[in-house]
Every structure is written in structure tokens, then in C-alpha cells.
Design a protein around this motif. Structure first.
Motif, PDB file in Angstrom:
ATOM      1  N   LEU A 114       0.848  -1.186   0.000  1.00  0.00           N
ATOM      2  CA  LEU A 114       0.000   0.000   0.000  1.00  0.00           C
ATOM      3  C   LEU A 114       0.880   1.230   0.000  1.00  0.00           C
ATOM      4  O   LEU A 114       1.825   1.335   0.794  1.00  0.00           O
ATOM      5  N   GLU A 115       0.570   2.172  -0.839  1.00  0.00           N
ATOM      6  CA  GLU A 115       1.305   3.425  -0.920  1.00  0.00           C
ATOM      7  C   GLU A 115       0.364   4.571  -0.597  1.00  0.00           C
ATOM      8  O   GLU A 115      -0.760   4.620  -1.081  1.00  0.00           O
ATOM      9  N   ARG A 132       8.138   1.385   4.144  1.00  0.00           N
ATOM     10  CA  ARG A 132       9.246   1.494   3.201  1.00  0.00           C
ATOM     11  C   ARG A 132      10.534   1.785   3.946  1.00  0.00           C
ATOM     12  O   ARG A 132      10.541   2.280   5.077  1.00  0.00           O
ATOM     13  N   LYS A 133      11.656   1.484   3.305  1.00  0.00           N
ATOM     14  CA  LYS A 133      12.938   1.660   3.959  1.00  0.00           C
ATOM     15  C   LYS A 133      13.257   3.121   4.234  1.00  0.00           C
ATOM     16  O   LYS A 133      14.005   3.425   5.157  1.00  0.00           O
ATOM     17  N   ASP A 134      12.714   4.026   3.445  1.00  0.00           N
ATOM     18  CA  ASP A 134      13.048   5.439   3.601  1.00  0.00           C
ATOM     19  C   ASP A 134      11.907   6.249   4.221  1.00  0.00           C
ATOM     20  O   ASP A 134      11.895   7.471   4.128  1.00  0.00           O
TER      21      ASP A 134
END
Length: 333
Positions: A114-115, A132-134
């Protein structure tokens, strides 16, 4: 019968038949025909509206063609797997190998991605949630955010609630560990609370307040700061089975009280080891002189005496002890 009579008779029969003909209509007529047209028209309108709604939903949800193909392939894969398992092993399961989705939703081989901002109106059951990683993972609610942990029986074993007024944790043991090494910084259970940090710093103006006893092997102030132990309304008691040691390596040690200071040793001695021992504000006793003289030298040397009740006083020093001569000061105490 003559020819003319025969012709006349046959003409009369043909005329009578044409005057009363009988018709048998074939088909749907009347109100049945109108109802049929109405239902056909209603079905056509329903199909058009259904098609328009389907296109609108696909457009709003941002469905991709690949996802639709994957769903179709997945359907046929499960159908073939159910009907013929041997043939299903030869077919690739494309839905688990590729990824696509609708809008901010993406279906990948690792799960669902999901974004952006996502909102769930009903319970969400997942095994793991990762960001997310960032970017951080944000859980937001208008009231509170509650995380529950249950056992295999469905019973609640742990709960973490983040509300507008407080953060509550209900569990058998609560621990806070460091990111590197996993050292326990703080732990709490029904029996005790452990603080594993190298230094516990209380920055409040009132200091630390303890309702009961405090057990510690060492009490030390910060560099360039004074150490003060104070009990504003009650007494201050320091006890140890093998002794209490108070050191001031580079400064003074001061004990001040309003009424009485007791130094008591039941089985040992009180040892004062210093270059100079000063006892200020001790009362001075006096004794009558047999030959008073105004030219007598000023008394500068005194003797320390003690009353039976333990009070100390000074007595002018002489050739011998003068404590008995000036013991009248013990009567005043």
C-alpha cells in the motif's frame, strides 16, 4: 341440372364463404406484447448501467489490465488445479510471480503493498506490517490506537493503547531495550522495576520522591554539585548492616539539624580523626575564686567537661581538674 344452374350454385357457395372468413392470428399481441417490450427495455437499461458502473469503478480504483489478466489466470489456475492437479503443476502461477494492483494497492510475491494513506473500516488481519525503507510507519486514529496480542485460544495476553491522555501497556512484563546489543534499559513486572541505564537523571526541581525505603550501594552527586539528603517533615535514616560511610574527598562535610544531633555507638567507639576539632558555642562554667583580683590574667585555656546527661561544657583550666567546681552548669540543663 343444366350448366347455367351449376355455375349459379357454385358462385353462391363462393360468395357465402368469402362473407364469413375465419382468421387464426399467430404471435404475441396486446398487453403481453407491451410487457415483453418493457422487460426487454428494462434489461437493456440495466446492462448499460451495469457496464457504466463497472467502467467507472475500474477507472476510480485505477485497475490495471495486468491485474485483471492475473485475476483471470489465477481463476483458471485454481480451476485446473481442482479438476486436474497433474496439469496444474505444469502451469506457472503468474499472480505470485508478478505484481500489479489498483491505485495505491499493489499485489506482489511478498504480499500486498500500500502506498500513501490507507483507511480500514473493518478489522485487518495480517501477519506482518512493514513500511518502506526510507519512510516511517504511521498508525493514526481519531480516538486511540490499540495493539492486541492473543494466544492460540484467542485470549488477550498483551495490549498497548496510545490515547489522547495516556499511553497504557497491559502485559506480564514490559521491557525497553537498546537498538544495539539489546541491553535492558527499563523493565517492569508485578514484583519489581529495573532501570538498567548507566545513569538515572531526575531533572525536576523537587527531585525524586520515594514513598518507602531506598536501597542503593552508592549515592553520588554530579561533578561540581553538592549532595544534599533532606527530609523536610520527618527524620532521615540511613542504615546498613556493615556500616555507613560518608566521604567528601575534596570538600567539607556538614551535618546541620534544628534540635539535636545524636552520634551513638552501642558496641564500638566514636572516632574523630582530624588536625583540628572545634566545638563551637559550648557553655562556659565558672567557679568562685578564693582571692579575686582585678589584675588577674585573662583565662584562655579551658577544660572540656561532660555532664551525667551527656551535655558538654567548658571549665577554666587549672592545676587540676575543675569540672567538679563548675558543675553547676549541669543543673541548668
Amino acid at each position: 341440372m343444366t350448366r347455367e344452374q351449376y355455375i349459379l350454385a357454385t358462385q353462391q357457395n363462393s360468395l357465402s364463404r368469402t362473407e364469413n372468413p375465419q382468421f387464426y392470428p399467430v404471435g404475441i399481441y396486446g398487453w403481453r406484447k407491451r410487457c415483453l417490450y418493457f422487460f426487454v427495455l428494462l434489461l437493456l437499461v440495466t446492462m448499460i448501467v451495469n457496464l457504466a458502473m463497472t467502467i467507472w469503478i475500474l477507472k476510480v480504483m485505477n485497475f490495471t489490465v495486468r491485474l485483471l489478466l492475473h485475476f483471470e489466470q489465477n481463476f483458471w489456475f485454481k480451476f485446473i488445479q481442482k479438476e486436474s492437479p497433474s496439469n496444474a503443476e505444469k502451469l506457472p502461477h503468474s499472480l505470485s510471480q508478478h505484481g500489479d494492483g489498483m491505485g495505491n494497492l499493489r499485489v506482489t510475491k511478498k504480499g500486498i503493498r500500500l502506498e500513501g494513506i490507507s483507511e480500514f473500516l473493518l478489522p485487518l488481519y495480517v501477519k506482518e506490517i512493514n513500511s518502506r525503507k526510507d519512510s516511517p510507519l504511521v498508525l493514526q486514529s481519531d480516538r486511540n490506537v490499540t495493539v492486541n496480542a492473543r494466544n492460540h485460544m484467542g485470549q488477550l495476553t498483551g495490549q498497548l493503547t496510545v490515547g489522547a491522555d495516556a499511553v497504557e501497556a497491559q502485559c506480564k512484563r514490559f521491557e525497553v531495550r537498546t537498538s544495539e546489543g539489546g541491553k535492558v534499559l527499563f523493565s517492569a513486572d508485578e514484583d519489581e522495576i529495573v532501570i538498567g541505564a548507566n545513569r538515572l537523571k531526575v531533572t525536576g526541581t523537587e527531585g525524586a520522591v520515594f514513598g518507602h525505603s531506598v536501597e542503593t550501594p552508592h549515592i553520588r552527586a554530579e561533578p561540581s554539585q553538592d549532595l544534599k539528603l533532606e527530609s523536610p517533615t520527618r527524620s532521615l535514616v540511613m542504615e546498613a548492616p556493615r556500616g555507613v560511610q560518608i566521604n567528601a574527598a575534596a570538600g567539607d562535610l556538614k551535618a546541620t539539624c534544628r534540635k539535636e544531633l545524636h552520634l551513638q555507638s552501642t558496641e564500638g567507639e566514636i572516632f574523630l580523626n582530624a588536625d583540628t576539632i572545634r566545638l563551637g558555642n559550648l557553655p562556659v562554667g565558672s567557679f568562685p575564686s578564693s582571692s579575686p583580683s582585678s589584675s588577674a590574667p585573662r583565662q584562655t585555656i579551658y577544660e572540656i567537661c561532660i555532664c551525667p546527661n551527656g551535655k558538654l561544657y567548658l571549665s577554666p583550666a587549672g592545676a587540676g581538674s575543675t569540672c567538679q567546681s563548675s558543675s553547676n552548669i549541669c543543673l541548668w540543663s
